[in-house]
Design an enzyme around this catalytic site. Sequence first.
Site, short mmCIF file in Angstrom:
data_model
loop_
_atom_site.label_atom_id
_atom_site.label_comp_id
_atom_site.label_asym_id
_atom_site.label_seq_id
_atom_site.Cartn_x
_atom_site.Cartn_y
_atom_site.Cartn_z
N LEU A 87 20.52 16.91 -0.55
CA LEU A 87 19.14 17.35 -0.28
C LEU A 87 19.02 18.08 1.06
O LEU A 87 18.09 18.84 1.28
CB LEU A 87 18.20 16.14 -0.27
CG LEU A 87 17.80 15.56 -1.62
CD1 LEU A 87 16.96 14.32 -1.42
CD2 LEU A 87 17.04 16.58 -2.45
N GLY A 88 19.92 17.80 1.96
CA GLY A 88 19.82 18.41 3.28
C GLY A 88 20.91 17.86 4.17
O GLY A 88 21.70 17.01 3.78
N GLY A 91 23.01 18.30 8.43
CA GLY A 91 23.37 19.09 9.60
C GLY A 91 24.86 19.00 9.82
O GLY A 91 25.63 18.73 8.90
N PHE A 120 26.65 16.79 11.47
CA PHE A 120 27.25 15.47 11.37
C PHE A 120 26.41 14.51 10.54
O PHE A 120 26.53 13.30 10.65
CB PHE A 120 27.47 14.88 12.76
CG PHE A 120 28.28 15.77 13.65
CD1 PHE A 120 29.63 15.95 13.42
CD2 PHE A 120 27.70 16.45 14.71
CE1 PHE A 120 30.39 16.77 14.22
CE2 PHE A 120 28.45 17.27 15.52
CZ PHE A 120 29.80 17.44 15.28
N ARG A 160 24.07 14.13 6.57
CA ARG A 160 23.69 14.71 5.28
C ARG A 160 22.75 13.75 4.59
O ARG A 160 22.75 12.54 4.83
CB ARG A 160 24.92 14.97 4.41
CG ARG A 160 25.53 13.72 3.80
CD ARG A 160 26.94 13.95 3.30
NE ARG A 160 27.02 14.87 2.20
CZ ARG A 160 26.99 14.50 0.91
NH1 ARG A 160 26.83 13.23 0.59
NH2 ARG A 160 27.11 15.39 -0.04
N VAL A 161 21.90 14.30 3.73
CA VAL A 161 20.99 13.51 2.91
C VAL A 161 21.25 13.87 1.46
O VAL A 161 21.27 15.06 1.10
CB VAL A 161 19.51 13.80 3.26
CG1 VAL A 161 18.59 12.97 2.37
CG2 VAL A 161 19.24 13.48 4.72
N LYS A 169 20.65 8.81 3.59
CA LYS A 169 20.95 9.56 4.81
C LYS A 169 22.22 8.98 5.45
O LYS A 169 22.31 7.79 5.69
CB LYS A 169 19.78 9.46 5.80
CG LYS A 169 20.04 10.14 7.14
CD LYS A 169 18.81 9.99 8.02
CE LYS A 169 19.03 10.58 9.40
NZ LYS A 169 17.83 10.45 10.25
N ASP A 195 7.79 13.88 17.60
CA ASP A 195 8.54 15.07 17.14
C ASP A 195 7.87 15.70 15.93
O ASP A 195 8.52 16.02 14.94
CB ASP A 195 9.98 14.68 16.81
CG ASP A 195 10.89 15.91 16.69
OD1 ASP A 195 10.54 16.95 17.27
OD2 ASP A 195 11.93 15.81 16.02
#
Length: 718
Positions: A380-381, A383, A385, A387-388, A403, A520
């Site tokens: 799903l997503g 970076g 280091f 992942r989802v 996650k 954030d």
Amino acid sequence: MGAVCGKGSGEGNEAAISTRVEGITGGGGGGGKKALPKLPTNAIKSVPEDHQFIEESLARILLFSKLDSGLQRKIVAEMYERNVQAGEILINEGDTGLAATELYIVKSGIFEVLQRRQGQNVRVNLKQRGDCFGEISLMYDCARNATVAATVESVVWVMDRAVFRYFVREQQENQVSQVELFLNSVPILGSLSRDERMRLVDAIEEVVYQQGQKVITEGDNGDLFYIIKEGEALVFQGQGQRKVNHLFKADFFGERALLNDEPRIATVEASTKLVCLTLKRDTFTEILGPLEQLMKREKSPQVVAQKLAKLQPRGSNQRPAAEVLIKRKKKGKNGVESWEVVRAKGHLDEVQELRKGGSMAVDPEAKDANTLVLTEGTVLGGGAFSRVSIVNEDSTGRVYALKRMRKSAVVQCPEHVYCEQAITKNVAHPFCIRQYASFQDKYHLYFLFDLMSGGDLMDVLVAEAKVINRRVPESSWQVACLAPNVKMLQGMSEELAKFYIASVLLALEYLHNNNIVYRDLKPENVFIDVNGHVKLGDFGFAKILDSGNRTYTFCGTPGYVAPENVLAHGYNFSVDWWGLGVVMYVLLTGRQPFSTPKTDDPMVVMRRIVDENYVVKYPPYISPAAKDLISRLLERKPARRIGMLSGRATDVKKHKWFEGFNWAEMEARRNIAPRKPRESDINKRIKELMETERRTAGKTPKETPEELAECEAVFSDF
């Protein structure tokens, strides 16, 4: 959904400024006083003869220029010299971490500034005596954007971020404590709770009177209450203006002006230079309501439905352990796919709760019914280091988002991980993502979250934004039909934005009622489910604040951070309402409010945020009501910001932009989302993410045994 790792941000079709940031020094109220960070061994401090020159050089620096002279001198006194040989690189483009925590002033010599452009190092600037560089390092860990090398033997003065923020925080805490002490001594304010008194701290304004100047005059109506911070004053009364009192530091006068509009009963005159802290009756009423009502109210214990602050954030090492099996497809060297099973350590109570009511057979890989089995699906997503991915829980068939974070990538800031673990485990609100379990293996930490497969608000904005033609009169006398046609970017419709802003508002209201500041807020952190409803997620920077306390850590995303965050003045829930204003502006316009003229320099953006002379520009298609709400959310003084006044979140709900909005239906989630994610868009997004993961496969860092041992120790009670 990265709690600690960076993630891209957008401004419609514009380039993103979206580095996730966190200051070195921790924040938060109630913590013990931190010691002054030590300078490097054998460091030679700047000499007093150089201090004035250093201060003059630093006058152009945003953060330094906002400090009083006494604090400036303290910081300069802790700067030290560093010799740089000819040809030596002082800053390397792309460096982060400890290599990006210092600001430099050239004492002697010359430095060339190089930037990588089309594979070549190009000289873009020269730095000589008195020039400063590296300002943004005082705020957060941002990758250096240029290489700086000495062309001759040179010397620089060094300012360390940890030292700078230590002194700024110390001063702010002292000032807040002093004002709180003053307010505690005022009998008329005795009915206020500590939290209410602390809310007045931000509303206090400092006023200076010269010797002989009248502060108040007998017989005049007044609406200001005064506390003497420095200096002395004389009090006169009656026809002959007979002296009746002599006031000193911490004395107060005019307090009845907070109750009602009545004539002053005496004249107060400054007998020396006088510095007063003042509070206006209208401001007091906006923040807390009429003082008379507060004085009459009956104190009764308030029952809080969920007191998250009292929940133990760690302590999982005292809970019985359970095994979690993660099954995922693995492609071999010959291209043949096979299943691999990753064994992780979880918590028995969470595993049993997840399996409760399950009717499916126990997976043969599982040892017993107390083992959780997850089958991993599409991505799903993620970076660098983290992942989802979508996972299916074996016993119930329920689908979640998993996650995964690399331990070595977050081992330097574990508090964010533990805060996210504690907060997301215990939030229970329709507009906040909930965590159902957490576990770990040798290399990774895992969170099991609500599945939100529809992307995030930035995806919606990109799909909805468009370029329009609008006739914009060049002056007030020009007829609209004769005005030039101007192309401009327009975000989503106000009705669609209203649905999303209302959802986020309800999430913030819930968090603030449970003493949680989010810190954030941006479109990328608002996730969408398959039906189009949204939940606030990514709680990596969320923090529990005890009543009346503040936090000082700089964190957030440049462009979305509030002025009090940029200036390290200490803040609480006010930063979330500012963030809501920025998000609303972004959704309606497709760009950030402080991005004009366009810049890629985050320091330029943050200077605009704190600059009261910088005026946010609104496109002509934004309605007056929307403009008014954004303006009140982007109020630079936190005490006057809507959401921080006496009505708190209710004030925002009652704003005219929400006129006719059905809040009861929204809170019950009985309304139909105005925009449902298209299956084709979801599939396209997943395909792009899978392709990105395929390209980055095999780039996982290899930790040393020492690094693995450190990770194991830090996350032993995760």
